[in-house]
Each structure stands twice: as C-alpha cells, then as structure tokens.
Design a protein around this motif. Structure first.
Motif, PDB file in Angstrom:
ATOM      1  N   ASN A  86       0.822  -1.209   0.000  1.00 24.49           N
ATOM      2  CA  ASN A  86       0.000   0.000   0.000  1.00 24.49           C
ATOM      3  C   ASN A  86       0.854   1.256   0.000  1.00 24.49           C
ATOM      4  OD1 ASN A  86      -2.731  -0.982   0.037  1.00 24.49           O
ATOM      5  ND2 ASN A  86      -2.453  -1.617   2.159  1.00 24.49           N
ATOM      6  N   THR A 201     -11.315   0.816  -3.378  1.00 22.72           N
ATOM      7  CA  THR A 201     -11.452   0.350  -2.000  1.00 22.72           C
ATOM      8  C   THR A 201     -12.824  -0.277  -1.737  1.00 22.72           C
ATOM      9  OG1 THR A 201     -12.134   2.579  -1.319  1.00 22.72           O
ATOM     10  CG2 THR A 201      -9.798   2.046  -1.140  1.00 22.72           C
ATOM     11  N   TRP A 204     -13.805  -4.353  -1.282  1.00 21.07           N
ATOM     12  CA  TRP A 204     -13.911  -5.131  -0.043  1.00 21.07           C
ATOM     13  C   TRP A 204     -15.367  -5.429   0.297  1.00 21.07           C
ATOM     14  CZ3 TRP A 204      -9.997  -7.508   2.206  1.00 21.07           C
ATOM     15  CH2 TRP A 204      -8.686  -7.036   1.991  1.00 21.07           C
ATOM     16  N   ASN A 213     -17.501  -5.905   5.749  1.00 21.12           N
ATOM     17  CA  ASN A 213     -16.102  -5.570   5.488  1.00 21.12           C
ATOM     18  C   ASN A 213     -15.887  -4.070   5.300  1.00 21.12           C
ATOM     19  OD1 ASN A 213     -14.990  -8.353   5.311  1.00 21.12           O
ATOM     20  ND2 ASN A 213     -16.446  -8.506   3.620  1.00 21.12           N
ATOM     21  N   MET A 216     -12.544  -2.425   6.287  1.00 19.67           N
ATOM     22  CA  MET A 216     -11.444  -2.585   5.332  1.00 19.67           C
ATOM     23  C   MET A 216     -11.544  -1.543   4.217  1.00 19.67           C
ATOM     24  SD  MET A 216      -9.660  -4.951   6.645  1.00 19.67           S
ATOM     25  CE  MET A 216      -8.549  -5.556   5.378  1.00 19.67           C
ATOM     26  N   ASN A 219     -10.311   1.789   5.725  1.00 18.19           N
ATOM     27  CA  ASN A 219      -8.966   1.901   6.300  1.00 18.19           C
ATOM     28  C   ASN A 219      -7.837   1.258   5.496  1.00 18.19           C
ATOM     29  OD1 ASN A 219      -9.688   3.151   8.952  1.00 18.19           O
ATOM     30  ND2 ASN A 219     -10.910   1.285   9.138  1.00 18.19           N
ATOM     31  N   TYR A 220      -8.126   0.246   4.690  1.00 16.12           N
ATOM     32  CA  TYR A 220      -7.049  -0.612   4.195  1.00 16.12           C
ATOM     33  C   TYR A 220      -5.984   0.138   3.403  1.00 16.12           C
ATOM     34  CZ  TYR A 220      -4.559  -4.569   2.207  1.00 16.12           C
ATOM     35  OH  TYR A 220      -3.566  -5.455   1.848  1.00 16.12           O
ATOM     36  N   PHE A 226      -1.751  -0.609   7.728  1.00 23.15           N
ATOM     37  CA  PHE A 226      -1.702  -1.477   6.560  1.00 23.15           C
ATOM     38  C   PHE A 226      -0.648  -1.037   5.541  1.00 23.15           C
ATOM     39  CE2 PHE A 226      -6.136  -1.798   8.096  1.00 23.15           C
ATOM     40  CZ  PHE A 226      -6.192  -3.168   8.314  1.00 23.15           C
ATOM     41  N   TYR A 229       1.183  -3.933   3.847  1.00 21.48           N
ATOM     42  CA  TYR A 229       0.327  -4.980   3.312  1.00 21.48           C
ATOM     43  C   TYR A 229       0.213  -4.815   1.795  1.00 21.48           C
ATOM     44  CZ  TYR A 229      -1.319  -6.246   8.018  1.00 21.48           C
ATOM     45  OH  TYR A 229      -1.398  -6.683   9.316  1.00 21.48           O
ATOM     46  N   TYR A 314      -7.569 -11.435   6.851  1.00 23.80           N
ATOM     47  CA  TYR A 314      -7.557 -11.000   5.453  1.00 23.80           C
ATOM     48  C   TYR A 314      -6.120 -11.162   4.928  1.00 23.80           C
ATOM     49  CZ  TYR A 314     -12.019  -8.785   6.764  1.00 23.80           C
ATOM     50  OH  TYR A 314     -13.285  -8.536   7.214  1.00 23.80           O
ATOM     51  N   SER A 402     -10.520  -7.578  -4.045  1.00 24.46           N
ATOM     52  CA  SER A 402      -9.866  -7.375  -2.750  1.00 24.46           C
ATOM     53  C   SER A 402      -8.801  -8.426  -2.491  1.00 24.46           C
ATOM     54  CB  SER A 402     -10.898  -7.418  -1.615  1.00 24.46           C
ATOM     55  OG  SER A 402     -11.539  -8.679  -1.587  1.00 24.46           O
TER      56      SER A 402
END
Length: 421
Positions: A86, A201, A204, A213, A216, A219-220, A226, A229, A314, A402
């Motif tokens: 990310n 995004t 998810w 979800n 996610m 925030n992901y 993250f 990630y 996840y 995702s």
C-alpha cells in the motif's frame, strides 16, 4: 559516368575521410560510450536464467487440462521480493496528485529536449481557500467536515510501444529501401491510455455479499496499520500504469536507461515461485502446507473456512512467512498477482519454449473473453489448490478484487549472474 559525377564522388570520399575520428585506421568501436555495470534495484531479488517444467505440480484435480507439461527456458530477471505494498503504491498516487496540483498552479519548467515538465521544487498550497480547492470534494459530495481529495481527478497518462505488431508489419526490404513508398509510421505502434489510478477500495464490500467488510474499505489503503500490506483493488491497467511510472521514476535518476519495469509473464512468475525447486507444488517445496510444528506456511483459506488459522483474517504483511529460495515472499497466498499474459485455455499447446509470452491488448469494446489475464499464486481467501505454483487462473483486466495485487520484474541485461563458465 560523366566527368562531373566522378569529381563529385572523389570530393565526397575525401570529405568522408577528412571528417573521420582519429582512430589510426583501426576498428575500435565508438569510444564515448557510457560505462555500465549490473544493477540491483532496491527491494528486488535476482532470479537466475534457467529451464522450467511448466504444468501441474500435483494431480490435475479439476481435469481442466489447461496446464499441460512442457519445458521452457527463462532469462534471468529481478523481481520484487514482496507484492507491491500500500505504501509503495501510495507513492505513485501522491506523485500523480502532486503533479496535477503543480500543473494547476503553473509550476512547470521547459527541459532542453523541448518537453515541458513539472517544477518539483515549487511549493504547493494545500490550505483551504487556496488555488487547489478544486481538487477536493465539495458541496453535497463532501462528507461532514472531512477534506478529501477527489480521487476521480487522479488520472495518469501512460504509453507503451507495441513491439510485436511493429515486428509483424515491418519489412526490411521495403522499409529500408529509400525509394520505396511503403513505409510504416512509428507513431502507429505507440499506444496511449489514460486511467484513474486510485485503488478501488469498495471492492472489499462488493466481493462478499452479506459480509461486513466496511472497516477494510475505510482503512485498508490509507491507514498506517496497513502500510506494508499488499495493495489490492488494482485493475490490470492500473498495474501496467504503475510499471510505466516506476520506469520513468528510475530513468530520471539513472544516466543509462535500463529495461522497463513490467509485470512478469505467467511463466516467469511460476519459475520464480518455485525458487529453483523442480516441480515443487509450493514455493517451499514439499507436499504439505504446514511445517513440522504444524504451523501454516502461507496465508490462504485452510480447512472449511478457518481464515484466522494462518495468522491473518484478510491479507498479512508482504514479508510475512518465510521466503522461498530466491528470497521472494508470499509467492503462495496473501494476494493473487497479475501477470502480463493473456489467458487462453490451450496456451501451453502452442507457446514457444524460449521465453514464452502471450499478450493481447484488449480494447474497451472487445468481448470479455479477450480481456482475460492470467493471475497466479492464490490469495488469502483461496483454498490450497489455488496457491500451488503450477495452478493457472484468470480475471478480467478491467475488474478489481480485494484479493488481487501485483509485483514488478526487470529483465537482467547480459549473461546470467549464475553462469560462471
């Protein structure tokens, strides 16, 4: 030949030799060439040249016959040791955001080659009420008092050269003949595209019906938790655009241009995933997904859906679990990965055994079947069959998921590092 023509030939010959470099008449090549030594890009691992037996590394449980055994040869290359994270992809997003902002504020400079570029030394004014307010959501589109960038404006123009098409059309007997009227225009093979580069995004939520979800989605991609990630929600063309941007970023600081960063072909990916282990069903070798202590060796869906059993509900960090023998992390599970290869069920029946490569640049209005691209490695939501090194799968190039990310490769120039003969 007339006397005037003879004199003209003699004069041009004398002029040619009078302007020749002082090389004492010896064939010594061009002397002002730049120096070159092999590079090792940051965050990448070298995968040496070698042969690979592609095909199922275990029994073909689906009897799909889409991966018939075949031996191929692969040239050495560098590959990212993790999936693009990310935070790494965010560097791309911020570059596009800032370049658009600089242009809007008139921060441009003229380069010696006649191309206008961004003046990165100028300061940007992001304060409310400034010249860049138009880049933010406003009015009915603004959520509360949050000041968020309008991601629809983050569009990146990228281009590539269609070498295969150019090679098919080019005929040296006519194109190199100065008297021939049948000449091909180089511009006909330069492909261009403009694409929104912010990750999707919302995938998810879209990927899983009746499943909560939303955290996610919120925030992901942006939350620091993250950062390391793998980026997901990236379509195939977004991954291609990232590779083009990364190449330009590299070339801006290198005196000698290298090969372009790109997506791996599906066979380069499989070769790298095996880590030098012949016919290994998994990057770590053997036939089991647990070690001697019973610990799972990858992030996937074990059993009948015990997602947290491997340590992650996840995705997990890009360097989680042990790397394979080439130093590459998560070549099984975590996030499936885009490749440059177009997906055809019978591809193994006609691919070349030297650097096999099947590509097709599908247009927007082409049938969906033409838009299939090979994905490899399986993901956090897949069962163990899909994380095997020899399993082929596909997804449409204009979709976002995702559980699909990517990593880049860079072809090694010259003789393979592992060849000492």
């Amino acid at each position: 030949m007339k006397k005037q023509q003879i004199l003209a030939v003699i004069a041009s010959t004398l002029l040619l030799f009078s302007c020749a470099p002082r090389d004492n008449g010896q064939l010594i090549g061009v002397m002002d060439r730049p120096s070159w030594s092999p590079i090792n890009p940051y965050g990448m691992q070298y995968v040496p040249s070698g042969a690979l037996h592609i095909g199922p590394s275990d029994q073909d449980v689906n009897h799909s016959l889409v991966a018939r055994p075949k031996q191929v040869s692969i040239q050495g290359f560098f590959m990212d040791d993790t999936e693009i994270t990310n935070n790494e992809y965010r560097q791309f997003v911020h570059w596009v955001r800032d370049s658009i902002a600089h242009v809007q504020m008139g921060h441009t400079v003229d380069h010696p080659n006649g191309v206008q570029g961004v003046d990165w030394e100028a300061e940007l004014d992001w304060e409310p009420g400034g010249a860049l307010d138009g880049m933010f959501y406003s009015g009915a589109e603004q959520l509360g008092d949050r000041r968020n960038i309008d991601i629809r404006q983050l569009v990146y123009d990228y281009q590539w050269y269609d070498w295969k098409k150019a090679a098919q059309d080019f005929d040296w007997k006519t194109d190199f003949n100065r008297f021939s009227k049948e000449k091909h225009n180089r511009a006909d093979y330069i492909r261009k595209d403009a694409i929104r580069i912010y990750p999707d995004t919302l995938c998810w939520i879209r990927d899983f019906t009746y499943s909560y979800n939303e955290p996610m989605t919120r925030n992901y991609f942006w939350h620091p938790a993250f950062d390391d990630y793998p980026v997901v929600g990236v379509a195939w063309k977004q991954a291609m655009a990232f590779c083009y941007w990364r190449t330009n970023l590299w070339n801006a600081f290198e005196e000698v241009n290298t090969e372009d960063f790109r997506l791996p072909t599906e066979h380069e990916w499989e070769y790298a995933a095996r880590g030098g282990r012949e016919l290994a069903p998994y990057p770590w070798g053997g036939y089991y997904v647990r070690n001697a202590k019973g610990c799972l060796l990858a992030n996937f869906k074990p059993g009948r859906g015990d997602y947290p059993a491997d340590g992650g509900l996840y995705t997990v960090k890009g360097d989680a679990y042990f790397p394979n023998d080439y130093g590459l992390y998560c070549m099984a599970g975590n996030a499936s990965e885009w490749t440059s290869s177009a997906y055809y069920e019978n591809a193994y029946a006609f691919i070349h055994d030297l650097q096999p490569d099947i590509r097709f640049d599908a247009e927007e209005d082409d049938p969906n079947t033409w838009k299939r691209k090979v994905i490899r490695g399986g993901s956090w939501k897949d069962i163990m069959y899909y994380i095997q090194t020899g399993t082929r799968h596909w997804e449409y190039q204009d979709t976002t998921k995702s559980y699909i990310g990517f990593r880049c490769v860079l072809t090694f120039l010259g003789r393979s590092i592992n060849d000492f003969n």
